[in-house]
Motif scaffolding. Structure first.
Motif: not given
Length: 124
Positions: A69-75
């Motif tokens: 699992i990962s997150r891209d807070n900018a996107k």
């Protein structure tokens, strides 16, 4: 808040899929996010979670070493990379947001917002 899950499909055992969850109406950063799944006739179960910062990740034993699992807070997105898929991974997968915590929990009732679900089918 609206969460939109995508990326599901039909894949053979041993294959890979990448699920994405896009949010609108609220910035995802600083909120715990989770992925759950529900197979026919079974309860919704925790798959993976990520902390608000993205530095903390948590997995169900059944997917450890295979899912990331990962997150891209900018996107404003959270992703679930699923490798070495097994037929028992077949389920509808849901992303969810917990507006009260920065560390994800493993219980569905802890989450406040849910995506619509995306079907993952793994054939043997």
């Amino acid at each position: 808040v609206q969460l939109q899950a995508s990326g599901g499909g039909l894949v053979q055992a041993g294959g890979s899929l990448r699920l994405s969850c896009a949010a609108s109406g609220r910035t995802l950063s600083s909120y715990a996010m989770g992925w759950f799944r529900q197979a026919p006739g079974k309860e919704r179960e925790f798959v993976a979670g990520v902390s608000g910062s993205g530095r903390g990740t948590y997995y169900a034993d059944s997917v450890k070493g295979r899912f990331t699992i990962s997150r891209d807070n900018a996107k404003n997105t959270v992703n679930l990379q699923m490798n070495s898929l097994k037929p028992e991974d077949t389920a509808v997968y849901y992303c969810a947001l917990d507006r009260d915590k920065i560390v994800p929990g493993a219980n569905a009732w802890e989450y406040d917002y849910w995506g619509q679900g995306t079907q993952v089918t793994v054939s043997s």
